[in-house]
Each structure stands twice: as C-alpha cells, then as structure tokens.
Design a protein around this motif. Sequence first.
Motif, PDB file in Angstrom:
ATOM      1  N   THR A 171     -40.448 -31.059  89.805  1.00  0.00           N
ATOM      2  CA  THR A 171     -39.499 -30.614  88.780  1.00  0.00           C
ATOM      3  C   THR A 171     -39.116 -29.158  88.997  1.00  0.00           C
ATOM      4  N   SER A 172     -40.109 -28.323  89.334  1.00  0.00           N
ATOM      5  CA  SER A 172     -39.833 -26.905  89.609  1.00  0.00           C
ATOM      6  C   SER A 172     -38.913 -26.755  90.816  1.00  0.00           C
ATOM      7  N   ILE A 173     -39.149 -27.595  91.848  1.00  0.00           N
ATOM      8  CA  ILE A 173     -38.297 -27.553  93.040  1.00  0.00           C
ATOM      9  C   ILE A 173     -36.866 -27.948  92.689  1.00  0.00           C
ATOM     10  N   ILE A 174     -36.729 -28.991  91.871  1.00  0.00           N
ATOM     11  CA  ILE A 174     -35.399 -29.473  91.469  1.00  0.00           C
ATOM     12  C   ILE A 174     -34.643 -28.388  90.714  1.00  0.00           C
ATOM     13  N   VAL A 175     -35.322 -27.768  89.763  1.00  0.00           N
ATOM     14  CA  VAL A 175     -34.687 -26.689  88.989  1.00  0.00           C
ATOM     15  C   VAL A 175     -34.316 -25.522  89.902  1.00  0.00           C
ATOM     16  N   GLY A 176     -35.228 -25.155  90.803  1.00  0.00           N
ATOM     17  CA  GLY A 176     -34.966 -24.045  91.731  1.00  0.00           C
ATOM     18  C   GLY A 176     -33.785 -24.334  92.638  1.00  0.00           C
ATOM     19  N   LEU A 177     -33.701 -25.566  93.147  1.00  0.00           N
ATOM     20  CA  LEU A 177     -32.580 -25.931  94.017  1.00  0.00           C
ATOM     21  C   LEU A 177     -31.253 -25.891  93.257  1.00  0.00           C
ATOM     22  N   ARG A 178     -31.300 -26.304  91.989  1.00  0.00           N
ATOM     23  CA  ARG A 178     -30.088 -26.276  91.170  1.00  0.00           C
ATOM     24  C   ARG A 178     -29.615 -24.833  90.955  1.00  0.00           C
ATOM     25  N   MET A 179     -30.546 -23.964  90.673  1.00  0.00           N
ATOM     26  CA  MET A 179     -30.199 -22.556  90.478  1.00  0.00           C
ATOM     27  C   MET A 179     -29.697 -21.941  91.773  1.00  0.00           C
ATOM     28  N   LEU A 180     -30.326 -22.323  92.892  1.00  0.00           N
ATOM     29  CA  LEU A 180     -29.897 -21.805  94.187  1.00  0.00           C
ATOM     30  C   LEU A 180     -28.493 -22.262  94.521  1.00  0.00           C
ATOM     31  N   ALA A 181     -28.199 -23.536  94.188  1.00  0.00           N
ATOM     32  CA  ALA A 181     -26.855 -24.076  94.468  1.00  0.00           C
ATOM     33  C   ALA A 181     -25.791 -23.324  93.685  1.00  0.00           C
ATOM     34  N   GLU A 182     -26.123 -22.893  92.481  1.00  0.00           N
ATOM     35  CA  GLU A 182     -25.150 -22.163  91.657  1.00  0.00           C
ATOM     36  C   GLU A 182     -24.881 -20.760  92.195  1.00  0.00           C
ATOM     37  N   GLN A 183     -25.851 -20.222  92.938  1.00  0.00           N
ATOM     38  CA  GLN A 183     -25.700 -18.869  93.470  1.00  0.00           C
ATOM     39  C   GLN A 183     -25.002 -18.835  94.828  1.00  0.00           C
ATOM     40  N   VAL A 184     -24.923 -19.994  95.480  1.00  0.00           N
ATOM     41  CA  VAL A 184     -24.305 -20.049  96.810  1.00  0.00           C
ATOM     42  C   VAL A 184     -22.802 -20.243  96.666  1.00  0.00           C
ATOM     43  N   GLU A 185     -22.031 -19.443  97.391  1.00  0.00           N
ATOM     44  CA  GLU A 185     -20.568 -19.524  97.290  1.00  0.00           C
ATOM     45  C   GLU A 185     -19.981 -20.527  98.289  1.00  0.00           C
ATOM     46  N   ASP A 186     -20.601 -20.650  99.437  1.00  0.00           N
ATOM     47  CA  ASP A 186     -20.075 -21.562 100.457  1.00  0.00           C
ATOM     48  C   ASP A 186     -20.262 -23.005  99.993  1.00  0.00           C
ATOM     49  N   SER A 187     -19.179 -23.760  99.957  1.00  0.00           N
ATOM     50  CA  SER A 187     -19.209 -25.141  99.435  1.00  0.00           C
ATOM     51  C   SER A 187     -20.075 -26.070 100.274  1.00  0.00           C
ATOM     52  N   LYS A 188     -20.056 -25.855 101.596  1.00  0.00           N
ATOM     53  CA  LYS A 188     -20.863 -26.718 102.458  1.00  0.00           C
ATOM     54  C   LYS A 188     -22.362 -26.476 102.233  1.00  0.00           C
ATOM     55  N   ASP A 189     -22.721 -25.206 102.116  1.00  0.00           N
ATOM     56  CA  ASP A 189     -24.132 -24.889 101.844  1.00  0.00           C
ATOM     57  C   ASP A 189     -24.560 -25.426 100.484  1.00  0.00           C
ATOM     58  N   LYS A 190     -23.666 -25.300  99.504  1.00  0.00           N
ATOM     59  CA  LYS A 190     -23.984 -25.807  98.165  1.00  0.00           C
ATOM     60  C   LYS A 190     -24.188 -27.317  98.204  1.00  0.00           C
ATOM     61  N   GLU A 191     -23.341 -28.008  98.962  1.00  0.00           N
ATOM     62  CA  GLU A 191     -23.467 -29.479  99.069  1.00  0.00           C
ATOM     63  C   GLU A 191     -24.791 -29.876  99.711  1.00  0.00           C
ATOM     64  N   LYS A 192     -25.220 -29.119 100.732  1.00  0.00           N
ATOM     65  CA  LYS A 192     -26.502 -29.416 101.382  1.00  0.00           C
ATOM     66  C   LYS A 192     -27.670 -29.229 100.418  1.00  0.00           C
TER      67      LYS A 192
END
Length: 363
Positions: A171-192
């Motif tokens: 659950t912590s990993i899922i939340v962390g990945l979600r927060m990381l995705a919001e901070q990434v501007e590149d769409s391809k990186d966010k999708e990964k």
Amino acid sequence: MNNTYGRMDAAFAQSLVDIVAAELNKNVNILDDKGVIIASFSRERIGQVHESGAKMLGAGVVKEFYVTKEEECSLKGMRQGYNVPIMFENRCIGVIGITGDQKTAGPYARLAARFVEANVQSNAQQEKLVGALHEKEELRSVFLNKIIMVQEEERKRISRELHDETSQSLTSIIVGLRMLAEQVEDSKDKEKILKIRDLAVTTLEAVHHIAVELRPVLLDDLGLVAAAKKYIENYAKQYEISLHVDFSNLSRERFSPEVEITLYRILQEALTNIVKHAQATEVSVSLNKRQDKLMLMVQDNGVGFDTKMAESTHSRTCLGIYGMGERVALVEGNLTITSVIGQGTKLFVEIPLEEINNLDIVD
C-alpha cells in the motif's frame, strides 16, 4: 466368552457342558475360580459350591483331583468324577469335572479343560488386539488433531503477516508511486510509473486473496458466520454460479475454535470442488443450529459422481473428501455425501455442540 479379560462366560460354559454331557452321557460341571458351579448338566446345581473344588482352589495348590465313591457319600452335593483345573496365564480360573470312574472320565475332563483354555486365550488375545486398535485410533486422532492445530496456527501467522506487513508495504508503494507519477512531467515516464503502480495494486489484491484463503481475519475476530458469509460473497463474485444462502437461527453466535475452523474448511473444500469438478450453475448453502447440533449443507446441481467408485480411487477430490471426514470425526460429528450422476451432489455435516463451547457475543 464375555469381554471380561481372562474369565469364563457362563453361557459359553453351559453350551460346552451340554455338548460334552450329551456325547458322554455323563454329568459335567464347570466351576469358577471360587469353586461355585457356573454350568452343569444338572441345572439345579448351578450356583452351588463344589466342596472339593473350592477346597482345592482355596488351598492355592492347583492340581487335578478325583472324587471317589466314598467321598460322594460323605460330602454334600458331590458326585464321583474326575476334575481338571482350567488355566490361564499361570493362574487357575476354574475347574471342569466329569462324572464317572477315573480311567474313563479323566481324559475327557483334560480334553474339555484344554478346549476351554484355548477359547479363553483366543478371546483374551482378541480383546488385547481390540484394545490396542482402540489405543492406536486414539493416538492417531490426537496426532491428527495436533497436526491440524499446528497447520492452522501457521496459516494464521502467515495470513496475519501478509495482511499486516506485506499488504501495508505494498500500500505504501502504491501511494508513493501515485505521488511520484503526479510529480513527473514527462507523459511517457508517468505512464510507466502508473503501470508499475497498477502491477502493485494487482499484487496487493493477490496477497489479500492468499491471506484470506490461508486464514480469514474475520474467522478469528467475528467467528464462523461472518467469515462464511464473506467467503460465499467473494465466491459468488468470482464464479458465475447462482448461490442460495440460508443462515437462519444464527447471527453473531460463536462456537468453539475447533468447530468453527472445521466447518469453515469444509465449506471451503466443498465450494472449491464444485468449481473444479461439478460444472454446476446453482449452489445452495445452509448453516443452521438446532438444539445441540450445528448443521452445514452444501448442495449443487452439477454433474454428480459415483460415490462408491470415488472411495476406491485416490483422486484429488477423494483426498479432499477424506480430509473433510477426518476433520469432522475429530469434533465427533458426522459427514454424509450423496451424489447421483447427472443430478448433483449434496454434502451434509452435523456436529454436536456442548453448552460450554457456545459463546454469545453481547452487543
């Protein structure tokens, strides 16, 4: 012979007396280890004390003896005849006597005594074997119960670890990945990152499913009824099977841990077998308490099977049925499975309840 270890049975003794007396046309008596006549061709003598026999047995010197014509006249209730001790494990358990002169009656008395001894020995050995078998079954039940308890405790421990530690970490990993995705501007990186997050979500669901299969938290916290209802609810969602559930007379009532885990595992095994083998479209599950019994019934409209043939094979299904029977036996219950090919299968479990094992939760 009776079931009293190393003693003569009066009914057997009388039948032997009747046979020997009819063959020899002589009176025959059998005494117990106190010198009391327990069988006689002359029925009126049964229950009387045989003075010579009682005297010999009381003296502690075990030997054959002959009642002479003179002793017959002087001793009350005595008749001329030859008497032979009946031995069992180096002790005298009685005497058999046959009327007549010493030369004629002696061999028959010895033969009859050996016959009685052989019968007593045979029955004693049978009783020992039966006793040993009972002890073996009791030990087997104890060991089996211990094994099941150890398995369930290990299941509980692993389930708790998966639920409390692994699930929380995921659950912590899922939340962390979600927060990381919001901070990434590149769409391809966010999708990964989001794909990795989705994989973590799928893994979390799988871990949760494994934890529930191993040992549902509800079973320990809220009891059989709550855990069974939740399992059936998840089962109905996972498989395209119409489920009819009846848990009448039960709400939040608790039972002994042994009874609760037994019925939960049987419900689990029965529903799993239906999915794997029955090809059923409808399943009925009922759990009811009537007086001092708890009853579980699982019935399907599937393909059915030949129960007699199943008993003689070693398929996975049959091992599951065998395991269910073992579990039910440990809580002194009964398991009945009836099935007709093409008409479905019905499983019925009945477990006796003790007052001290019933725990009612008070709101």
